[in-house]
Design a protein around this motif. Structure first.
Motif, mmCIF file in Angstrom:
data_model
loop_
_atom_site.group_PDB
_atom_site.id
_atom_site.type_symbol
_atom_site.label_atom_id
_atom_site.label_comp_id
_atom_site.label_asym_id
_atom_site.label_seq_id
_atom_site.Cartn_x
_atom_site.Cartn_y
_atom_site.Cartn_z
ATOM 1 N N PHE A 176 0.863 -1.172 0.000
ATOM 2 C CA PHE A 176 0.000 0.000 0.000
ATOM 3 C C PHE A 176 0.899 1.221 0.000
ATOM 4 C CE2 PHE A 176 -2.502 -3.334 1.973
ATOM 5 C CZ PHE A 176 -3.665 -3.268 1.229
ATOM 6 N N VAL A 177 0.631 2.132 -0.920
ATOM 7 C CA VAL A 177 1.476 3.314 -1.022
ATOM 8 C C VAL A 177 0.600 4.527 -1.306
ATOM 9 C CG1 VAL A 177 1.959 2.951 -3.471
ATOM 10 C CG2 VAL A 177 3.548 4.263 -2.105
ATOM 11 N N GLY A 178 0.931 5.621 -0.638
ATOM 12 C CA GLY A 178 0.258 6.881 -0.878
ATOM 13 C C GLY A 178 1.305 7.956 -1.086
ATOM 14 N N PHE A 179 1.017 8.857 -1.990
ATOM 15 C CA PHE A 179 1.936 9.966 -2.197
ATOM 16 C C PHE A 179 1.148 11.191 -2.633
ATOM 17 C CE2 PHE A 179 1.743 7.715 -6.206
ATOM 18 C CZ PHE A 179 1.745 8.698 -7.186
ATOM 19 N N ILE A 180 1.776 12.332 -2.491
ATOM 20 C CA ILE A 180 1.143 13.593 -2.846
ATOM 21 C C ILE A 180 2.073 14.349 -3.781
ATOM 22 C CG2 ILE A 180 2.029 14.875 -0.871
ATOM 23 C CD1 ILE A 180 -0.815 16.158 -0.723
ATOM 24 N N SER A 181 1.489 15.064 -4.713
ATOM 25 C CA SER A 181 2.260 15.882 -5.647
ATOM 26 C C SER A 181 1.554 17.231 -5.765
ATOM 27 C CB SER A 181 2.333 15.203 -7.011
ATOM 28 O OG SER A 181 1.077 15.302 -7.661
ATOM 29 N N ASP A 206 -3.422 7.158 -3.677
ATOM 30 C CA ASP A 206 -3.329 6.020 -2.762
ATOM 31 C C ASP A 206 -3.593 4.755 -3.573
ATOM 32 O OD1 ASP A 206 -3.242 7.356 0.042
ATOM 33 O OD2 ASP A 206 -4.882 8.374 -1.001
ATOM 34 N N PHE A 207 -2.620 3.861 -3.582
ATOM 35 C CA PHE A 207 -2.741 2.636 -4.371
ATOM 36 C C PHE A 207 -2.440 1.407 -3.516
ATOM 37 C CE2 PHE A 207 -1.723 5.810 -7.621
ATOM 38 C CZ PHE A 207 -2.727 5.556 -8.548
ATOM 39 N N GLY A 208 -3.142 0.338 -3.810
ATOM 40 C CA GLY A 208 -2.816 -0.985 -3.309
ATOM 41 C C GLY A 208 -2.267 -1.766 -4.489
ATOM 42 N N LYS A 218 1.707 -9.840 -14.045
ATOM 43 C CA LYS A 218 1.319 -8.427 -13.994
ATOM 44 C C LYS A 218 0.732 -8.123 -12.611
ATOM 45 C CE LYS A 218 -0.044 -8.255 -18.825
ATOM 46 N NZ LYS A 218 -1.193 -8.060 -19.732
ATOM 47 N N PRO A 219 1.182 -7.041 -11.972
ATOM 48 C CA PRO A 219 0.604 -6.690 -10.676
ATOM 49 C C PRO A 219 -0.806 -6.125 -10.841
ATOM 50 C CG PRO A 219 2.262 -5.083 -11.323
ATOM 51 C CD PRO A 219 2.276 -6.164 -12.356
ATOM 52 N N LEU A 220 -1.648 -6.396 -9.863
ATOM 53 C CA LEU A 220 -2.986 -5.827 -9.805
ATOM 54 C C LEU A 220 -2.874 -4.528 -9.022
ATOM 55 C CD1 LEU A 220 -6.077 -5.964 -10.154
ATOM 56 C CD2 LEU A 220 -6.133 -7.243 -7.994
ATOM 57 N N VAL A 221 -3.222 -3.416 -9.650
ATOM 58 C CA VAL A 221 -3.095 -2.104 -9.022
ATOM 59 C C VAL A 221 -4.496 -1.553 -8.772
ATOM 60 C CG1 VAL A 221 -2.161 0.224 -9.227
ATOM 61 C CG2 VAL A 221 -0.892 -1.713 -10.176
ATOM 62 N N VAL A 222 -4.791 -1.249 -7.509
ATOM 63 C CA VAL A 222 -6.095 -0.738 -7.108
ATOM 64 C C VAL A 222 -5.939 0.694 -6.618
ATOM 65 C CG1 VAL A 222 -8.063 -1.061 -5.559
ATOM 66 C CG2 VAL A 222 -6.763 -3.057 -6.354
ATOM 67 N N CYS A 223 -6.705 1.610 -7.202
ATOM 68 C CA CYS A 223 -6.741 2.981 -6.708
ATOM 69 C C CYS A 223 -7.661 2.982 -5.493
ATOM 70 C CB CYS A 223 -7.260 3.934 -7.779
ATOM 71 S SG CYS A 223 -7.442 5.630 -7.188
ATOM 72 N N MET A 224 -7.126 3.302 -4.342
ATOM 73 C CA MET A 224 -7.902 3.246 -3.109
ATOM 74 C C MET A 224 -8.940 4.365 -3.035
ATOM 75 S SD MET A 224 -6.574 0.546 -1.999
ATOM 76 C CE MET A 224 -7.238 0.404 -0.365
ATOM 77 N N GLN A 225 -8.786 5.414 -3.823
ATOM 78 C CA GLN A 225 -9.729 6.525 -3.803
ATOM 79 C C GLN A 225 -10.953 6.258 -4.668
ATOM 80 O OE1 GLN A 225 -6.678 9.202 -5.026
ATOM 81 N NE2 GLN A 225 -6.573 10.182 -3.017
#
Length: 101
Positions: free
Chosen positions: A18-23, A29-31, A41-48
């Motif tokens: 789980f990673v979150g970042f701001i720009s 926020d992604f899982g 292939k990784p499964l990428v979930v946008c937590m928002q």
């Protein structure tokens, strides 16, 4: 009852990050689920937004696809997310693809 053919039913211990970042354009926020399924292939979930996808390197480079996929407001946001994914997701190698076949 409708008949169906099961395509797969696998259980595996998967690594999840789980990673979150701001720009300057927003917060992200992604899982990320790393698995041996789906050709590595990784499964990428946008937590928002709850939107998810299996991502390969060519997907990461396609800014319009990322913008639509994760409901990003601008190409600039898609570029930031693309840069993050390029640095965070593993590149599929021919060996990985061969092992998955």
């Amino acid at each position: 009852m409708a008949m169906y053919e099961r395509l797969y039913d696998e259980t595996e211990q998967a690594k999840v990050r789980f990673v979150g970042f701001i720009s300057e354009h927003g917060r992200y926020d992604f899982g990320i689920v790393y698995t041996n399924m789906f050709f590595g292939k990784p499964l990428v979930v946008c937590m928002q937004t709850g939107r998810s996808s299996l991502l390969a390197q060519d997907d990461i480079e396609n800014l319009e696809y990322l913008q639509k996929l994760y409901n990003l407001r601008s190409i600039e946001e898609a570029e930031e997310v693309s840069i993050f994914f390029r640095n965070s997701l593993p590149a599929l190698t021919l060996e990985m693809e061969a092992e998955s076949s």
